[in-house]
Structures are given as structure tokens and as C-alpha cells.
Design an enzyme around this catalytic site. Sequence first.
Site, mmCIF file in Angstrom:
data_model
loop_
_atom_site.group_PDB
_atom_site.id
_atom_site.type_symbol
_atom_site.label_atom_id
_atom_site.label_comp_id
_atom_site.label_asym_id
_atom_site.label_seq_id
_atom_site.Cartn_x
_atom_site.Cartn_y
_atom_site.Cartn_z
ATOM 1 C CG ASP A 161 -2.058 -0.918 1.188
ATOM 2 O OD1 ASP A 161 -2.267 -1.573 0.153
ATOM 3 O OD2 ASP A 161 -2.788 -1.016 2.204
ATOM 4 N NE ARG A 211 -4.331 -1.512 -4.419
ATOM 5 C CZ ARG A 211 -4.015 -1.845 -3.160
ATOM 6 N NH1 ARG A 211 -3.734 -0.917 -2.262
ATOM 7 N NH2 ARG A 211 -3.959 -3.113 -2.798
HETATM 8 P P1 FDA Z 1 -14.186 9.581 -4.339
HETATM 9 O O1 FDA Z 1 -14.281 9.533 -2.856
HETATM 10 O O2 FDA Z 1 -13.211 10.527 -4.959
HETATM 11 O O3 FDA Z 1 -15.615 9.804 -4.928
HETATM 12 C C1 FDA Z 1 -15.807 10.008 -6.342
HETATM 13 C C2 FDA Z 1 -17.162 9.503 -6.753
HETATM 14 O O4 FDA Z 1 -17.215 8.080 -6.600
HETATM 15 C C3 FDA Z 1 -18.322 10.009 -5.911
HETATM 16 O O5 FDA Z 1 -18.741 11.285 -6.328
HETATM 17 C C4 FDA Z 1 -19.360 8.935 -6.155
HETATM 18 O O6 FDA Z 1 -19.961 9.115 -7.414
HETATM 19 C C5 FDA Z 1 -18.527 7.683 -6.206
HETATM 20 N N1 FDA Z 1 -18.460 7.062 -4.871
HETATM 21 C C6 FDA Z 1 -17.404 7.085 -4.021
HETATM 22 N N2 FDA Z 1 -17.703 6.436 -2.884
HETATM 23 C C7 FDA Z 1 -18.976 6.002 -3.015
HETATM 24 C C8 FDA Z 1 -19.868 5.277 -2.176
HETATM 25 N N3 FDA Z 1 -19.517 4.881 -0.943
HETATM 26 N N4 FDA Z 1 -21.107 4.979 -2.648
HETATM 27 C C9 FDA Z 1 -21.474 5.393 -3.869
HETATM 28 N N5 FDA Z 1 -20.686 6.105 -4.703
HETATM 29 C C10 FDA Z 1 -19.462 6.400 -4.291
HETATM 30 N N6 FDA Z 1 -5.300 5.182 -0.842
HETATM 31 C C11 FDA Z 1 -4.010 5.348 -0.487
HETATM 32 O O7 FDA Z 1 -3.595 6.465 -0.194
HETATM 33 N N7 FDA Z 1 -3.160 4.277 -0.450
HETATM 34 C C12 FDA Z 1 -3.567 3.026 -0.799
HETATM 35 O O8 FDA Z 1 -2.771 2.091 -0.753
HETATM 36 C C13 FDA Z 1 -4.923 2.847 -1.183
HETATM 37 N N8 FDA Z 1 -5.399 1.633 -1.533
HETATM 38 C C14 FDA Z 1 -6.662 1.515 -2.040
HETATM 39 C C15 FDA Z 1 -7.110 0.284 -2.526
HETATM 40 C C16 FDA Z 1 -8.359 0.198 -3.119
HETATM 41 C C17 FDA Z 1 -8.819 -1.118 -3.661
HETATM 42 C C18 FDA Z 1 -9.198 1.348 -3.216
HETATM 43 C C19 FDA Z 1 -10.531 1.299 -3.893
HETATM 44 C C20 FDA Z 1 -8.775 2.538 -2.716
HETATM 45 C C21 FDA Z 1 -7.521 2.639 -2.105
HETATM 46 N N9 FDA Z 1 -7.089 3.829 -1.563
HETATM 47 C C22 FDA Z 1 -5.771 3.958 -1.192
HETATM 48 C C23 FDA Z 1 -8.065 4.942 -1.333
HETATM 49 C C24 FDA Z 1 -8.090 5.910 -2.490
HETATM 50 O O9 FDA Z 1 -6.879 6.612 -2.554
HETATM 51 C C25 FDA Z 1 -9.241 6.908 -2.341
HETATM 52 O O10 FDA Z 1 -9.057 7.639 -1.154
HETATM 53 C C26 FDA Z 1 -10.616 6.282 -2.322
HETATM 54 O O11 FDA Z 1 -10.734 5.221 -3.227
HETATM 55 C C27 FDA Z 1 -11.682 7.362 -2.667
HETATM 56 O O12 FDA Z 1 -11.542 7.803 -3.981
HETATM 57 P P2 FDA Z 1 -12.574 7.325 -5.129
HETATM 58 O O13 FDA Z 1 -11.992 7.635 -6.449
HETATM 59 O O14 FDA Z 1 -12.844 5.858 -4.922
HETATM 60 O O15 FDA Z 1 -13.905 8.074 -4.859
#
Ligand code: FDA
Length: 330
Positions: A161, A211
Site C-alpha cells: 500500500d 495499483r
Molecule cells: P471519491 O471519494 O473521490 O468519490 C468520487 C465519486 O465516486 C463520488 O462522487 C461517487 O460518485 C462515487 N463514490 C465514491 N464512494 C462512493 C460510495 N460509498 N457509494 C457510492 N458512490 C461512491 N489510498 C491510499 O492512499 N493508499 C492506498 O494504498 C490505497 N489503496 C486503495 C485500494 C483500493 C482497492 C481502493 C478502492 C482505494 C484505495 N485507496 C488507497 C483509497 C483511495 O486513494 C481513495 O481515497 C478512495 O478510493 C476514494 O476515492 P474514489 O476515487 O474511490 O472516490
Amino acid sequence: MNPLRSAILAAARSDRLRTAITAARPTRAVVDRFVAGETAADALRVARALVATGCVVSLDHLGEDVTDASEAGRAVDAYREVITAIADAGLADRVEVSVKLSALGQALGAAGSQGAAGAQGAAGSHGVGGEQAAAGEQIAREHAAAICAAAAEAGTTVTVDAEDHTTTDATLRVVAALRETWPWVGAVLQAQLRRTEDDCRALAGAGSRVRLCKGAYAEPESVAYDTAGDVRASFARCAGILLDGAGHPMFATHDPALIRPLTQLPGVSTRAEFQMLYGVRPDEQRRLVGEGHTVRVYVPYGTQWYGYLMRRLAERPANVGFFVRALAGR
Ligand code: FDA
């Protein structure tokens, strides 16, 4: 950055709040939504159910910012236990593990004992200096190597990670060292960091598992993009670089504005995977599987859920009210 988000992320690194909130024991519903349970058996139960829906899995033994050597050693034991359980369940080709180097001693001092460097690291960022940082890096590398050796024997893989930006260089050095023996070790890059396009170019070689996520830590503007739009644009550029390379990109996001265009690209279903967190958008996980994509669900388990849960709250501050009501037992 949204002020509520940065306040929650600051709380995620506070030892005082960690102790108070963990002791308050919010109802299981809050923790259970994002965490598989406390034991390796709980993790395997959830992994098995996800595999039955067509997903693959990465199991994360919760823990971070470890400040004494025995705790780091116990994290290695926990990973050995869960890797054995994965192998015994016949799931080594579907279930891997994710590790955080700060859980394996990255911030420990020269003697690897509780003390100066570790305590300093836990108090804020873990950017410890000089010899102590080098010693912590070596301890984390040795612990990660023990986990990789167990994974190799079981026939599964490990992804390292990404944590806050003060650790990025050290973490990528450890990944490079591990890859000399285990080329399948996965790296994680964070699109919110300005450096990440360069890191994507460096890590887009043949067989390289990367990733790509947005980044879950509060970072200064000097090193990170500040607005959601800029982070999303960076993610799209980084994804393009990884797809132009010869590696195996792993797109970790729940964001439909990123997922939709990525699914349209030729070859994505065969040489890339999507990754999502346990408890977040499960319907979308199944929809993508139905479209023929590989979807890996990141499943955390263990008792050290505080930092992980706070980062999930920071991503959706709308859930804060739900969390506070649960803490109050209502
Ligand atoms: P974000 O929070 O930016 O939301 C964007 C859009 O996605 C929202 O407007 C909505 O449409 C949709 N959405 C998001 N959450 C939702 C929900 N609960 N229900 C419905 N819709 C939703 N970070 C890190 O710093 N180090 C790491 O090693 C990892 N590892 C990691 C592994 C995996 C498998 C994942 C998915 C994520 C990580 N992360 C991480 C976290 C990552 O950096 C990030 O903080 C989160 O994934 C949030 O960003 P998103 O792009 O997913 O959605």
C-alpha cells in the site's frame, strides 16, 4: 481541500482520538460495513463469499504507524496466518494480501525498539530522518520479505500500500528491492501526488503490477493536487501511461467518471483490473464482473480499524452524522 475532510484526516492520525473512539466502541454496524471482522477466519469467510460472486480479493490486516518492534513482528505473524488460511482454502489464485510498511516497522528506530524514531513517526507524518529512517526502512523491508516468501510458497501475491507522501520514496525503494526476488509484488501510486505521472512511467514495465488510486492522505499543495477535478484529471493521465506500458494496471476507484471511460478502452478487460473497497458500491462491483472485467475487492480485517475507518469517513463526510450517532449509541 474540503475543511471537514482535512479535519477528519487530521483526526485519523491522532493517538488521543484513536484511543477515545476505539474505547467508545461504535456499534458493530459502523465498523462491519467496511471491515470483515477481527480474525483471519472472518477475513476468509468474506473472501470466500466475494469469490463466489466472481470477484478476486486483497486481504489487509489492519494496522499502521507501528511504534514498537514487537507489534511489527505480530503483524508479520498475522500475515503468515492469513496466507496459510488462503492456501488451505484453495484460494491462492483468487485472494492476495495488501500490506502497509508502517505496520511492519517503517518508522522504527535503529534498535527496532519503542523509542525516539517510532514515537516521532507516530505523532505526525512518519518522515523520520537519517540513520533512524534507514533502519526503519530495513526493518520494514525484512518483514515485507518474510510475508512475500510466505506468499510465494502459498502461490499468492502481495501488494504494498501507499501511505503519506513522506514515505513514498522509501516505499518504492522497498518495492523495487522485493521485486528483485518476487517480480509480482504490487506497487501503489497515488494520483493526487504531482510526482505520480513520473512514477507511472518508471513502473509501467513488463509484468509490473501497479495499483493506481487517488490517495487517501491529507497532503500539502506543494506536492499534491488540491481539487477533486485536478486529482481526477491526474488519475486519467496516469491510467493512460500505465495502459501504454506493458504491465498490469489495477484501477482502484469507485468514481464512475473514471471507471466508465476506462471500461470502454480496448484491452482493459484482459490486461487490467478494477479494485474497490469492501462495503463500497458492491452493486457496481458485480456489474463490472458481469461485463467481463476483473474486480478485486480490498478487504480489511483486524482490531486496528480506527485510521482506516476515518479515511473512509473523510472520503464521504456525509457519513459523519451516521458515525457520530452510532458512537452515541443511537
Ligand atoms: P471519491 O471519494 O473521490 O468519490 C468520487 C465519486 O465516486 C463520488 O462522487 C461517487 O460518485 C462515487 N463514490 C465514491 N464512494 C462512493 C460510495 N460509498 N457509494 C457510492 N458512490 C461512491 N489510498 C491510499 O492512499 N493508499 C492506498 O494504498 C490505497 N489503496 C486503495 C485500494 C483500493 C482497492 C481502493 C478502492 C482505494 C484505495 N485507496 C488507497 C483509497 C483511495 O486513494 C481513495 O481515497 C478512495 O478510493 C476514494 O476515492 P474514489 O476515487 O474511490 O472516490
